[in-house]
Design a protein around this motif. Sequence first.
Motif, PDB file in Angstrom:
ATOM      1  N   ALA A 154       0.829  -1.204   0.000  1.00  0.00           N
ATOM      2  CA  ALA A 154       0.000   0.000   0.000  1.00  0.00           C
ATOM      3  C   ALA A 154       0.864   1.255   0.000  1.00  0.00           C
ATOM      4  O   ALA A 154       0.598   2.211  -0.735  1.00  0.00           O
ATOM      5  CB  ALA A 154      -0.929  -0.014   1.215  1.00  0.00           C
ATOM      6  N   VAL A 155       1.902   1.257   0.833  1.00  0.00           N
ATOM      7  CA  VAL A 155       2.785   2.424   0.932  1.00  0.00           C
ATOM      8  C   VAL A 155       3.468   2.698  -0.398  1.00  0.00           C
ATOM      9  O   VAL A 155       3.508   3.844  -0.875  1.00  0.00           O
ATOM     10  CB  VAL A 155       3.825   2.207   2.053  1.00  0.00           C
ATOM     11  N   GLN A 156       3.990   1.662  -1.034  1.00  0.00           N
ATOM     12  CA  GLN A 156       4.664   1.840  -2.310  1.00  0.00           C
ATOM     13  C   GLN A 156       3.698   2.343  -3.384  1.00  0.00           C
ATOM     14  O   GLN A 156       4.044   3.201  -4.206  1.00  0.00           O
ATOM     15  CB  GLN A 156       5.301   0.512  -2.736  1.00  0.00           C
ATOM     16  N   THR A 157       2.467   1.851  -3.372  1.00  0.00           N
ATOM     17  CA  THR A 157       1.480   2.286  -4.363  1.00  0.00           C
ATOM     18  C   THR A 157       1.151   3.761  -4.186  1.00  0.00           C
ATOM     19  O   THR A 157       1.087   4.521  -5.155  1.00  0.00           O
ATOM     20  CB  THR A 157       0.192   1.446  -4.236  1.00  0.00           C
ATOM     21  N   VAL A 158       0.949   4.182  -2.954  1.00  0.00           N
ATOM     22  CA  VAL A 158       0.565   5.572  -2.696  1.00  0.00           C
ATOM     23  C   VAL A 158       1.707   6.539  -2.963  1.00  0.00           C
ATOM     24  O   VAL A 158       1.506   7.619  -3.541  1.00  0.00           O
ATOM     25  CB  VAL A 158       0.076   5.730  -1.238  1.00  0.00           C
ATOM     26  N   LEU A 159       2.915   6.168  -2.571  1.00  0.00           N
ATOM     27  CA  LEU A 159       4.041   7.108  -2.643  1.00  0.00           C
ATOM     28  C   LEU A 159       4.802   7.071  -3.964  1.00  0.00           C
ATOM     29  O   LEU A 159       5.685   7.902  -4.182  1.00  0.00           O
ATOM     30  CB  LEU A 159       5.009   6.832  -1.483  1.00  0.00           C
ATOM     31  N   ALA A 160       4.472   6.127  -4.845  1.00  0.00           N
ATOM     32  CA  ALA A 160       5.155   6.060  -6.147  1.00  0.00           C
ATOM     33  C   ALA A 160       4.858   7.305  -6.979  1.00  0.00           C
ATOM     34  O   ALA A 160       3.802   7.924  -6.851  1.00  0.00           O
ATOM     35  CB  ALA A 160       4.710   4.809  -6.901  1.00  0.00           C
ATOM     36  N   GLY A 161       5.799   7.672  -7.837  1.00  0.00           N
ATOM     37  CA  GLY A 161       5.600   8.822  -8.706  1.00  0.00           C
ATOM     38  C   GLY A 161       5.565  10.120  -7.930  1.00  0.00           C
ATOM     39  O   GLY A 161       6.336  10.312  -6.986  1.00  0.00           O
ATOM     40  N   PRO A 162       4.652  11.022  -8.266  1.00  0.00           N
ATOM     41  CA  PRO A 162       4.613  12.331  -7.595  1.00  0.00           C
ATOM     42  C   PRO A 162       4.002  12.289  -6.205  1.00  0.00           C
ATOM     43  O   PRO A 162       4.004  13.293  -5.502  1.00  0.00           O
ATOM     44  CB  PRO A 162       3.744  13.172  -8.538  1.00  0.00           C
ATOM     45  N   GLY A 163       3.466  11.141  -5.790  1.00  0.00           N
ATOM     46  CA  GLY A 163       2.836  11.061  -4.480  1.00  0.00           C
ATOM     47  C   GLY A 163       1.461  11.699  -4.477  1.00  0.00           C
ATOM     48  O   GLY A 163       0.902  12.044  -5.521  1.00  0.00           O
ATOM     49  N   VAL A 164       0.884  11.876  -3.291  1.00  0.00           N
ATOM     50  CA  VAL A 164      -0.503  12.338  -3.195  1.00  0.00           C
ATOM     51  C   VAL A 164      -0.663  13.629  -2.392  1.00  0.00           C
ATOM     52  O   VAL A 164      -1.783  14.109  -2.229  1.00  0.00           O
ATOM     53  CB  VAL A 164      -1.390  11.237  -2.563  1.00  0.00           C
ATOM     54  N   SER A 165       0.416  14.186  -1.903  1.00  0.00           N
ATOM     55  CA  SER A 165       0.304  15.404  -1.095  1.00  0.00           C
ATOM     56  C   SER A 165      -0.386  16.516  -1.877  1.00  0.00           C
ATOM     57  O   SER A 165      -0.007  16.822  -3.018  1.00  0.00           O
ATOM     58  CB  SER A 165       1.693  15.868  -0.652  1.00  0.00           C
TER      59      SER A 165
END
Length: 347
Positions: A154-165
Amino acid sequence: MRALFKEAQPGARLIDAPVPTPGPGEILVKVMATSVCGTDMHIYNWDGWAQSRFKGPMIFGHEMTGEVVQVGANVDPSLVKVGDHVSAETHLACGHCYQCRTGRKHICANLRILGVDAPGIFAEYAVIPAENAWVNDPEMPWEIASLQEPFGNAVQTVLAGPGVSSRTVLVTGCGPIGLMAIQVARASGATTIVATDVNEKRLALARGMGADVTVNPREADVVKVARDATRGNGVDVLLEFSGNQTAIRQGFGALTYGGHASMLGIPAGAIEFDLANDIVFKAATVIGISGRKMFETWYQVRELVTSGKVDLKSVISHRVPLTRFEEVFDAVNRGEAIKPVLLPQEL
């Protein structure tokens, strides 16, 4: 020792197996908790994927935590030692292929997986490579420690690429990893989180974990709801966990132009996809997620768990002894379980 043994047929059986002996570079772990994942269900149900992929017959399972009780030769005590509480990184990398030598062991060209290609951990004791041991704080509860491996997905999916901030997010599929991802997205500063699933119980859990809007695609238009929740723009980030063709199409339909998609869900087979309109003309960035980075993601996992930014207890639906494995697997098949934990040391 008691262990779950998998043969070339549906189901599994509890056997009395010898306690394994660690070889050079390996450790023996007294398994205190193991969690059940989708891969285990494929193997247990003996579907087409399992029949083509599982290297049994053997003990299966891979998400675990426990106490180190023996170390083999050539194990550096600064890495891991007897008495340590450890979880297991389940990707067994060769260490010498192009991917391994360029810092991408998690996608090793010769990758093997515990419980799929090598003997697994649904047992009272298990042997793992010392380099795959992640040493935990001894105060971390066993059940939580066993969830770090899937939580890493889950962490890798959310934080991959530009992230979600500061971005709007759509989570398609509220299984255990999708639910974990909602918590990670919220902790990482996502502004609006929309979540979809056909299971109302899981949608209720999604709301409790931080989703702002939940949608049952059988009852509402996912694309319209997502666009309405984002001022008509569509979501900045798609986090895809379902592996369902319809959900994937809905996700890309809701994705804004220039948006980012992280794809973890695995379809049962080939799917039809509008590549031109959903990716090319949208200038979308799409990343496939395969497990966790070794070991960057584990450091991120530890900080999220120990800081209290996420609550992994909320996804645990069952806590039962290993001997009652059948009720857990049946509950998953009926859609009545979220994330079950088996306890090999309990009777």
